[in-house]
Write an enzyme that holds these catalytic residues in place. Structure first.
Site, short mmCIF file in Angstrom:
data_model
loop_
_atom_site.label_atom_id
_atom_site.label_comp_id
_atom_site.label_asym_id
_atom_site.label_seq_id
_atom_site.Cartn_x
_atom_site.Cartn_y
_atom_site.Cartn_z
N ASP A 1 39.49 19.18 -13.03
CA ASP A 1 38.99 19.02 -11.67
C ASP A 1 38.33 17.68 -11.40
OD1 ASP A 1 36.61 19.49 -13.19
OD2 ASP A 1 35.60 20.02 -11.32
N ASP B 1 39.97 21.55 -18.85
CA ASP B 1 38.68 20.87 -18.78
C ASP B 1 37.64 21.98 -18.62
OD1 ASP B 1 36.79 18.73 -18.37
OD2 ASP B 1 36.79 19.32 -16.27
N CYS C 1 72.29 10.98 -2.93
CA CYS C 1 71.54 9.99 -2.15
C CYS C 1 70.55 9.25 -3.05
CB CYS C 1 70.78 10.68 -1.02
SG CYS C 1 71.81 11.52 0.21
N ASP D 1 39.76 13.45 -14.89
CA ASP D 1 40.94 14.21 -15.30
C ASP D 1 42.22 13.72 -14.64
OD1 ASP D 1 39.61 16.03 -17.01
OD2 ASP D 1 38.90 17.14 -15.28
N CYS E 1 70.14 14.84 -1.05
CA CYS E 1 70.74 15.33 -2.28
C CYS E 1 70.56 14.32 -3.40
CB CYS E 1 72.23 15.62 -2.08
SG CYS E 1 73.19 14.15 -1.62
#
EC number: 7.2.2.-
Length: 712
Positions: free
Chosen positions: A604, A420, A33, A608, A30
Site C-alpha cells: 500500500d 507488505d 493493430c 511499494d 486487435c
C-alpha cells in the site's frame, strides 16, 4: 505562414539521453493493430521503444534525445491509419465515455433492426415452401431492405470507418473482411430482390453486425472498467504548494510551477509535494508511505523530506531538490502480437475457384459471402472480453476493482503472495490498545486534550475516548505534544519526555512491542497509552485460505523487526523480512521470478510502488498511496483482506472459462469453415451458425459469476 506543433509539454525524461511520451491512439482493436503500430514506429530512426497497451489503447514511445520531433510520431500513426494525440487522462476518459455511448447506440439500432427483419423473414421462409406469391415475397424483401440498409449504414460505422482508414493507407485489419462481408451480403440481397429471387440476406447482414457490436461493446466496457481506479495522484502530491516569492510572502502555485532551488512552506497536516531539505523549523513527519516505518521521524534543519511525507506538527521551510512529478512504472504487457488473417484473399480464391469449377458468378459470390461471414471471428472476439466483463463484475461484488486489462489472466497464474505489513496486513487506522487499563475520567480528559492536536496519534486517542469538545486554551508544542490547564492542574499529552513519564516506559512490560507510545499527565499522575495499527479482522482466515490453495506466503516490510515478528507469528507466516528497502523487495521478487514463481505483490505504501510494478501481478488496498493504487493491477476495498482470496478464485475460474471459450470458438471454425467452402451454406445459415457460436460463448462466460469458496 508556417504552423508548428509543440508537444514538449507531454515529453518527459526516461533516462540519460532518453525521452518518453504517451500517445492515445484511436482504432486499436486487435493484436494485429499492436504489431503494425509497433513495427511502424520502431522503424523511425532513434526510436528505442514503441509499446502498445491494448487495454487503454496507449502507445508508449521512447527515443534518443536529439532533433527528433514528437509530432513525427503523430504523422507516422496517421500514415498507418490511426489517429493519435498526446495522452491526457481526462480527455482520454471523456473519449472512452463518448465511444462507449456511440457503440451502445449502434448496438441498439442493429438489435432493433435485427428483430424486425427477422420478423419479416419468417413469413418468407415459410412462404418459400408453401404458396406465397412472388409479389408478396418481393414486398417483404423490400421492406426488409428499407429497415436493414439504413440501420447497417449507421450501426456499421465502427467497422466501416476502421476498415476505410486501413485501406486508404494500403493496409488491412480485422474490420476489413467484416465490412466486405456485410456490404457484399447487403449488395447481393438488393440484387436478389431486384431480380425477384427467393432468397435475400438482409437478416444475415444485420444479425452479423449485432453480434459483432456486442463483442466490440463488451471489449470497450472492459477497457473502461480497467481504468475505473486508475489513480488520481493529486491527493498524494497535492495540487498546489505554498511557494515563497519574497522573504515573507508566499503564493499558492501549481506543482508544475515549482523547480529545484525554490523554497516552499510545509504546514502541519499537509502532505509534502516535493523532494527537498528542511532549512528552517522543527516538526515530526510521517514517512510510512515511503519507508514503511510506522514511527514518526523528527525533521529539523538539514533533514531530507520526500514527496508523499505527511507533516505532523510544526511548520517547515523546505528547499526543493526535485519537483514531485510522480511517474508510473511502465506496465508489462503480456499480450503477444499476431498477424492479421488473410480472410479477404481466401474468400476471393473461393469465389474464383467456384467460377472455374463451372458455377455461376451468383452462386460463387454467395459462397464467398458465406465464407466471409462464417469465418468472421465473432466467437473468438467474444471469448475473452465476455469472461473478463463477467469476472470483473464478480470481483467488484467481492470488493475488487481491476486496474489493468490482463490482470485476470496474470492473477490466475499467481502461486506466491508477498504481503507488505503496514496498511496491508494491518488496518490503516490507529487504535489505542490499552484503553481499558486507563481510568475512564483520565481517558476522557486525554481525549479532549487530543482534540486540540493535528497529530494522527492524538486523533486516535480522541476517537477511542469518544471526545467531542476540546479543552479551551490548549497549546501544541511542535514535535512534543499538547498542553492545557484545567482547574489549576496542568494536563499534557505527547512524548513521554514532554509529560515527564520517561520512567514509566521501561516499567510497563505488557505494552505491544509494535505500538507507538504516547504519554498523558494530570499534574503528578502519569499514564502510558499504547497506539498501534491492528491486523485486518480476517487476516488469519485469509492466510489460512491461501495456504489451502497451495499458495506460498511471506512478509516483506520496511517496519521494525518486533512489529513484523508480532504480525508474522499472529498470522502463522514463517517467512518474513523486516527493515527491507524498496530495492530489497524488488531483488526478492526477481529471485522468485528466476525460479519460475509467479508473484502476487500486495502493498500500500509509496515505497511499494516499484515492487508492485516488478511483480507478476499486484494488488493494493483502497487506502493505499495513490501512486501504489495507480501502479497496482487490482485494488480492493474495505477493511477485510478477504477480497484478495476472492480475486484469486474468480481469476482462476475466469482463466479456465477463457480457455474453454477459445476451444469452443476454434471447434466451431474447424467444423463450419469446410462446410462453408463446400457451397452448402447460404449467408443466412452462415450468420445463424456464427450467431449460435457467439451465444454459446457468452452463455459459457456467465459461469464466471459463480466462484464462491469458503475461506480456510
Amino acid at each position: 505562414m508556417q504552423v508548428t506543433r509543440d508537444f514538449s509539454h507531454y515529453v518527459r525524461t526516461a533516462g540519460e539521453g532518453i525521452k518518453h511520451i504517451d500517445l492515445a491512439v484511436e482504432g486499436v482493436h486487435c493484436a494485429g493493430c499492436m504489431a503494425k503500430i509497433e513495427r511502424g514506429l520502431s522503424a523511425i530512426p532513434d526510436v528505442t521503444l514503441a509499446r502498445v497497451n491494448l487495454t487503454d489503447r496507449r502507445v508508449a514511445l521512447e527515443w534518443k534525445q536529439g532533433t527528433l520531433d514528437p509530432a513525427r510520431f503523430i504523422d507516422r500513426l496517421e500514415e498507418l491509419g490511426y489517429k493519435a494525440y498526446p495522452f491526457e487522462t481526462e480527455s482520454a476518459e471523456e473519449a472512452e465515455v463518448a465511444e462507449s455511448r456511440f457503440l451502445l447506440r449502434c448496438l441498439g439500432v442493429a438489435a432493433f433492426a435485427t428483430m424486425n427483419v427477422m420478423m419479416l423473414s419468417i413469413p418468407v421462409w415459410s412462404g418459400n415452401v408453401s404458396d406465397m406469391l412472388p409479389e408478396q415475397r418481393d414486398f417483404f424483401h423490400w421492406l426488409s431492405a428499407l429497415i436493414a440498409l439504413p440501420a447497417a449504414a449507421y450501426a456499421g460505422q465502427p467497422f466501416f470507418r476502421s476498415a476505410w482508414r486501413a485501406l486508404s493507407n494500403k493496409t488491412t485489419n480485422m474490420d476489413v473482411p467484416i465490412s466486405i462481408g456485410v456490404c457484399l451480403a447487403l449488395g447481393m440481397s438488393v440484387v436478389e430482390t431486384i431480380h425477384h429471387a427467393e432468397h435475400a440476406y438482409f437478416d444475415a447482414a444485420i444479425m452479423l453486425l449485432t453480434f459483432l457490436l456486442v463483442g466490440r461493446f463488451l471489449d470497450q466496457n472492459m477497457r473502461r472498467r480497467t481504468r475505473a481506479v486508475a489513480g488520481n495522484l493529486a491527493a498524494l502530491k497535492a495540487e498546489t504548494a505554498a511557494k515563497f516569492i519574497g522573504p515573507d510572502e508566499i503564493s499558492q502555485v501549481p506543482i508544475a510551477a515549482i523547480h529545484p532551488g525554490d523554497i516552499v512552506l510545509l504546514r502541519p497536516g499537509e502532505r509534502c509535494a516535493v523532494d527537498g531539505t528542511v532549512i528552517e523549523g522543527r516538526s515530526e513527519i510521517d514517512q510510512s508511505l515511503i519507508t514503511g516505518e510506522t514511527l514518526y521521524v523528527t525533521a529539523e534543519q538539514d533533514t531530507p523530506v520526500y514527496a508523499g511525507s505527511m507533516n505532523i506538527s510544526g511548520t517547515l521551510r523546505v528547499r526543493v531538490s526535485a519537483a514531485s512529478e510522480a511517474t508510473l512504472l511502465a506496465e508489462m504487457d503480456a499480450l503477444s502480437p499476431t498477424e492479421t488473417q488473410a480472410l479477404i484473399q481466401h474468400a476471393v480464391e473461393f469465389i474464383l475457384g467456384w467460377v472455374v469449377a463451372g458455377a455461376s458468378w451468383h452462386d460463387a459470390i454467395v459462397t464467398g459471402v458465406a465464407v466471409l461471414i462464417i469465418t468472421c471471428p465473432c466467437a473468438l472476439g467474444l471469448a475473452i472480453p465476455t469472461v473478463q466483463t463477467v469476472a470483473a463484475g464478480t470481483m467488484f461484488k467481492s470488493g475488487v476493482l481491476l486496474n489493468a486489462g490482463d490482470a485476470i489472466e496474470r492473477l490466475a497464474e499467481a502461486d506466491h503472495v508477498i504481503f507488505d505489513k503496514t496498511g496491508t496486513l494491518t488496518l490503516p487506522d490507529l487504535e489505542v490498545t490499552n484503553a481499558a487499563d486507563i481510568p475512564a475520567g483520565i481517558f476522557e480528559l486525554a481525549g479532549r486534550l487530543a482534540l486540540s492536536s493535528h497529530h494522527p496519534v492524538a486523533a486516535a486517542v480522541a476517537q477511542a475516548a469518544g471526545a467531542r469538545s476540546p479543552i479551551v486554551g490548549a497549546v501544541e508544542e511542535a514535535g512534543q505534544g499538547v498542553r492545557a490547564t484545567v482547574d489549576g492542574v496542568e494536563l499534557r499529552l505527547g512524548r513521554p519526555s514532554f509529560c515527564g513519564a520517561e520512567g514509566l516506559v521501561g516499567l510497563t512490560d505488557d505494552l505491544d512491542p509494535e505500538a507507538s507510545i504516547v504519554a498523558f499527565s494530570k499534574g503528578s499522575e502519569k499514564f502510558i497509552l499504547s497506539v498501534r495499527q491492528g491486523l485486518r479482522p480476517d487476516a488469519q482466515a485469509v492466510i489460512a485460505a491461501l495456504k489451502a490453495r497451495n499458495i506460498g506466503i511471506e512478509i516483506l516490510s520496511g517496519d521494525r523487526e518486533p512489529a513484523v515478528v508480532a504480525a508474522a507469528h499472529a498470522l502463522g507466516i514463517p517467512e518474513w523480512r523486516a527493515g527491507v528497502t524498496p530495492a530489497d523487495k524488488i531483488a526478492r521478487i526477481e529471485e522468485l521470478k528466476r525460479r519460475g514463481t509467479k508473484v502476487l505483490m500486495v502493498g500500500d505504501g509509496m515505497n511499494d510502488a516499484p515492487s508492485l510494478a516488478a511483480a507478476h501481478v499486484s494488488m493494493s488496498p483502497i487506502s493505499a498511496a495513490h501512486l501504489s493504487q495507480a501502479t497496482a493491477d487490482l485494488v480492493f476495498l474495505g477493511r477485510p483482506l478477504a477480497p484478495v482470496v476472492a480475486a484469486i478464485d474468480a481469476s482462476r475460474k475466469a482463466l479456465h472459462l477463457m480457455r474453454e471459450n477459445l476451444w469452443l470458438a476454434i471447434g466451431y471454425n474447424v467444423l463450419a469453415v469446410p462446410v462453408a467452402i463446400s457451397g452448402i451454406v447460404t449467408p443466412l445459415i452462415a450468420a445463424a451458425a456464427m450467431s449460435g457460436s457467439s451465444i454459446l460463448v457468452m452463455l459459457n462466460s456467465l459461469r464466471a459469476r459463480n466462484t464462491s469458496r469458503e475461506l480456510g
